[in-house]
Design an enzyme around this catalytic site. Structure first.
Site, PDB file in Angstrom:
ATOM      1  N   GLY A  75      49.417 -39.732  73.495  1.00  0.00           N
ATOM      2  CA  GLY A  75      48.829 -39.456  74.801  1.00  0.00           C
ATOM      3  C   GLY A  75      48.541 -40.733  75.585  1.00  0.00           C
ATOM      4  O   GLY A  75      48.760 -40.794  76.803  1.00  0.00           O
ATOM      5  N   THR A  76      48.063 -41.751  74.904  1.00  0.00           N
ATOM      6  CA  THR A  76      47.728 -43.002  75.590  1.00  0.00           C
ATOM      7  C   THR A  76      48.971 -43.596  76.241  1.00  0.00           C
ATOM      8  O   THR A  76      48.940 -44.008  77.410  1.00  0.00           O
ATOM      9  CB  THR A  76      47.126 -44.006  74.582  1.00  0.00           C
ATOM     10  OG1 THR A  76      45.962 -43.413  74.013  1.00  0.00           O
ATOM     11  CG2 THR A  76      46.759 -45.316  75.259  1.00  0.00           C
ATOM     12  N   ASN A 155      37.987 -34.057  77.154  1.00  0.00           N
ATOM     13  CA  ASN A 155      37.936 -34.130  75.696  1.00  0.00           C
ATOM     14  C   ASN A 155      36.506 -33.986  75.205  1.00  0.00           C
ATOM     15  O   ASN A 155      36.256 -33.590  74.087  1.00  0.00           O
ATOM     16  CB  ASN A 155      38.546 -35.441  75.187  1.00  0.00           C
ATOM     17  CG  ASN A 155      38.115 -36.641  75.999  1.00  0.00           C
ATOM     18  OD1 ASN A 155      38.331 -36.687  77.216  1.00  0.00           O
ATOM     19  ND2 ASN A 155      37.505 -37.618  75.356  1.00  0.00           N
ATOM     20  N   GLN A 183      44.191 -32.323  76.093  1.00  0.00           N
ATOM     21  CA  GLN A 183      43.236 -31.372  75.502  1.00  0.00           C
ATOM     22  C   GLN A 183      43.512 -29.920  75.881  1.00  0.00           C
ATOM     23  O   GLN A 183      42.726 -29.035  75.519  1.00  0.00           O
ATOM     24  CB  GLN A 183      41.796 -31.749  75.914  1.00  0.00           C
ATOM     25  CG  GLN A 183      41.319 -33.057  75.294  1.00  0.00           C
ATOM     26  CD  GLN A 183      41.088 -32.983  73.782  1.00  0.00           C
ATOM     27  OE1 GLN A 183      41.017 -31.890  73.199  1.00  0.00           O
ATOM     28  NE2 GLN A 183      40.979 -34.135  73.143  1.00  0.00           N
ATOM     29  N   SER A 203      49.875 -34.820  73.630  1.00  0.00           N
ATOM     30  CA  SER A 203      49.841 -35.580  72.388  1.00  0.00           C
ATOM     31  C   SER A 203      49.961 -34.639  71.194  1.00  0.00           C
ATOM     32  O   SER A 203      49.349 -33.559  71.188  1.00  0.00           O
ATOM     33  CB  SER A 203      48.512 -36.338  72.322  1.00  0.00           C
ATOM     34  OG  SER A 203      48.375 -36.978  71.079  1.00  0.00           O
ATOM     35  N   HIS A 205      48.944 -35.064  67.961  1.00  0.00           N
ATOM     36  CA  HIS A 205      47.911 -34.968  66.919  1.00  0.00           C
ATOM     37  C   HIS A 205      46.715 -34.111  67.317  1.00  0.00           C
ATOM     38  O   HIS A 205      45.820 -33.881  66.513  1.00  0.00           O
ATOM     39  CB  HIS A 205      47.475 -36.356  66.429  1.00  0.00           C
ATOM     40  CG  HIS A 205      46.568 -37.119  67.334  1.00  0.00           C
ATOM     41  ND1 HIS A 205      45.200 -37.180  67.151  1.00  0.00           N
ATOM     42  CD2 HIS A 205      46.816 -37.872  68.418  1.00  0.00           C
ATOM     43  CE1 HIS A 205      44.670 -37.956  68.079  1.00  0.00           C
ATOM     44  NE2 HIS A 205      45.629 -38.388  68.868  1.00  0.00           N
ATOM     45  N   THR A 241      64.155 -47.082  68.904  1.00  0.00           N
ATOM     46  CA  THR A 241      64.631 -45.993  68.036  1.00  0.00           C
ATOM     47  C   THR A 241      63.564 -44.910  67.954  1.00  0.00           C
ATOM     48  O   THR A 241      62.384 -45.192  67.750  1.00  0.00           O
ATOM     49  CB  THR A 241      64.968 -46.548  66.635  1.00  0.00           C
ATOM     50  OG1 THR A 241      65.944 -47.573  66.813  1.00  0.00           O
ATOM     51  CG2 THR A 241      65.514 -45.471  65.723  1.00  0.00           C
ATOM     52  N   CYS A 329      37.038 -42.057  70.754  1.00  0.00           N
ATOM     53  CA  CYS A 329      37.242 -43.487  71.030  1.00  0.00           C
ATOM     54  C   CYS A 329      35.921 -44.226  71.177  1.00  0.00           C
ATOM     55  O   CYS A 329      35.872 -45.438  71.044  1.00  0.00           O
ATOM     56  CB  CYS A 329      38.041 -43.685  72.303  1.00  0.00           C
ATOM     57  SG  CYS A 329      39.528 -42.752  72.306  1.00  0.00           S
TER      58      CYS A 329
HETATM   59  C1  LIG Z   1      42.132 -36.369  77.093  1.00  0.00           C
HETATM   60  C2  LIG Z   1      42.811 -37.348  76.217  1.00  0.00           C
HETATM   61  N1  LIG Z   1      43.729 -38.181  76.730  1.00  0.00           N
HETATM   62  C3  LIG Z   1      44.378 -39.082  75.977  1.00  0.00           C
HETATM   63  C4  LIG Z   1      44.122 -39.198  74.637  1.00  0.00           C
HETATM   64  C5  LIG Z   1      44.868 -40.219  73.839  1.00  0.00           C
HETATM   65  O1  LIG Z   1      45.872 -39.610  73.072  1.00  0.00           O
HETATM   66  P1  LIG Z   1      46.478 -40.382  71.801  1.00  0.00           P
HETATM   67  O2  LIG Z   1      45.384 -40.429  70.776  1.00  0.00           O
HETATM   68  O3  LIG Z   1      47.649 -39.535  71.393  1.00  0.00           O
HETATM   69  O4  LIG Z   1      46.898 -41.726  72.270  1.00  0.00           O
HETATM   70  C6  LIG Z   1      43.167 -38.358  74.049  1.00  0.00           C
HETATM   71  C7  LIG Z   1      42.846 -38.478  72.608  1.00  0.00           C
HETATM   72  O5  LIG Z   1      41.788 -38.877  72.222  1.00  0.00           O
HETATM   73  C8  LIG Z   1      42.499 -37.408  74.856  1.00  0.00           C
HETATM   74  O6  LIG Z   1      41.572 -36.588  74.338  1.00  0.00           O
END
Ligand SMILES: Cc1ncc(COP(=O)(O)O)c(C=O)c1O
Length: 383
Positions: A75-76, A155, A183, A203, A205, A241, A329
């Site tokens: 996601g990041t 989140n 989310q 994302s 995970h 890759t 985070c």
């Molecule tokens: C709303 C939101 N955006 C972005 C992320 C980041 O995703 P990733 O952990 O896959 O980098 C998260 C995860 O904590 C999230 O909850």
């Protein structure tokens, strides 16, 4: 069935365990089917086929075309690719960006970095439920605005923004719209066409897939610049890759969510509502953050008066329960939640935040354990 060790786990918004059904599809790509998808021989074509199947599956989950999906490392990276990707386009009509105060750091800090690099940034506030006001957005849009980024659901609180309305304002003004849907995808129906967004991050995970895999939806004909330079993978937008096993996992996660999302949402929504009702009865002065707004069905965010969220989390950890005081985070910082402060909560209320997030493997036994341990932890903490 693998032992997933999810008993007492209430932090599905931070991450989810890998669903064993999906792991089974991923495993061959670590050994017999290890080939590079760019290789011209049979095994390479097989790996490429697996990547393209996953792309179709992810596209179907968000009602997009496979060609509109670019795989990323999560996601990041998807958020960074969207924001830097637009900001680094040629012939920009301006340099103004708009986002909201409740974004995940992957968006907020990326916007702050762009601000340091010379872009002008407007950060929209939210109301006491955590919602962005479309009127505020309309007033913030300028002739030089190039991109608006507002997350689909928080989140922390699970509050769902009126993204379709916000994106339609952007479109009226010829401004691109990105939403961080990390989310929401897999938890509620997310339809890129109905939302009318240009870019959408997701994302793996958070939806029972592997960490380190995600995707960015990029609407057809929207041009963005890559973050990295290298080979021609992912239409040159994400060279390197491919993480084939991860991508296969994300694809299978998408299929499982598509099939099970409605039933999971119903079950988790009922569990969440019961928890909320019982916590209100136990702690009459409890604040339910985001109550009154539409929320993701698995999320309950509360502030319990007189209880520092991070201390409560430590007490509950001692009882075998895993919860967060805010976003994963920031879990190790005791700073008040910026999201709660933006919603007008006091510093005390923001420090008292406790997030309970449920998921596919949450059970009634987990709920009972939480309902019996939480009052004891609160009593100890207040004493
Ligand atoms: C709303 C939101 N955006 C972005 C992320 C980041 O995703 P990733 O952990 O896959 O980098 C998260 C995860 O904590 C999230 O909850």
């Amino acid at each position: 069935m693998l032992n997933m060790n999810t008993a007492g786990y209430f932090d599905y918004n931070a991450t989810t365990p890998i669903d064993p059904r999906l792991l089974a599809e991923m495993l061959p790509f670590f050994n017999d089917r290890f080939a590079n998808p760019s290789s011209a021989y049979r095994q390479g074509c097989d790996a490429l086929g697996a990547v393209e199947t996953a792309r179709k599956r992810v596209a179907r989950l968000v009602n997009a075309e496979p060609s509109e999906i670019v795989f990323t490392s999560g996601g990041t990276e998807a958020d960074n690719l969207a924001l830097f990707g637009v900001a680094r386009r040629k012939n920009l009509k301006g340099n103004h960006l708009i986002t909201s105060a409740i974004e995940h750091k992957a968006v907020l800090n990326t916007c702050r970095q762009l601000e340091k690099e010379g872009f002008s940034l407007t950060v929209l506030g939210v109301d006491d439920m955590g919602l962005v006001d479309p009127g505020d957005l309309r007033r913030a849009i300028r002739k030089d605005t190039i991109l608006i980024s507002v997350m689909q659901a928080s989140n922390e609180t699970g509050v769902i923004q009126p993204v379709a309305e916000l994106a339609s304002l952007a479109r009226e003004h010829g401004v691109l719209f990105h939403t961080d849907a990390v989310q929401t995808v897999g938890k509620i129906a997310v339809d890129t066409a109905e939302l009318g967004v240009d870019l959408l991050s997701l994302s793996a995970h958070k939806i029972y897939g592997p960490k380190g895999t995600g995707a960015l939806y990029i609407r057809r004909n929207v041009q963005i610049a890559p973050l990295f330079y290298g080979g021609g993978q992912e239409g040159k937008l994400r060279p390197g890759t491919e993480n084939v096993a991860g991508i296969v996992g994300l694809g299978k996660a998408a299929v499982l969510c598509q099939n099970e999302m409605a039933a999971d949402a119903r079950r988790l929504g009922e569990m969440r509502d019961r928890l909320e009702k019982e916590l209100r009865a136990l702690f009459p002065k409890i604040l339910v953050n985001g109550a009154g707004a539409l929320r993701t069905p698995n999320t309950l965010h509360v502030s319990i008066p007189g209880c520092d969220g991070s201390v409560l989390v430590a007490f509950l950890d001692g009882a075998g329960l895993a919860l967060s005081s805010g976003s994963a985070c920031s879990a190790k910082s005791r700073a008040p939640s910026q999201v709660l402060l933006a919603m007008g909560r006091s510093e005390d209320e923001a420090v008292e935040g406790l997030r309970i997030s449920l998921g596919r493997f949450s059970s009634e036994a987990d709920l009972e354990k939480l309902l019996s341990e939480l009052p004891q932890a609160v009593r100890r903490l207040r004493a």
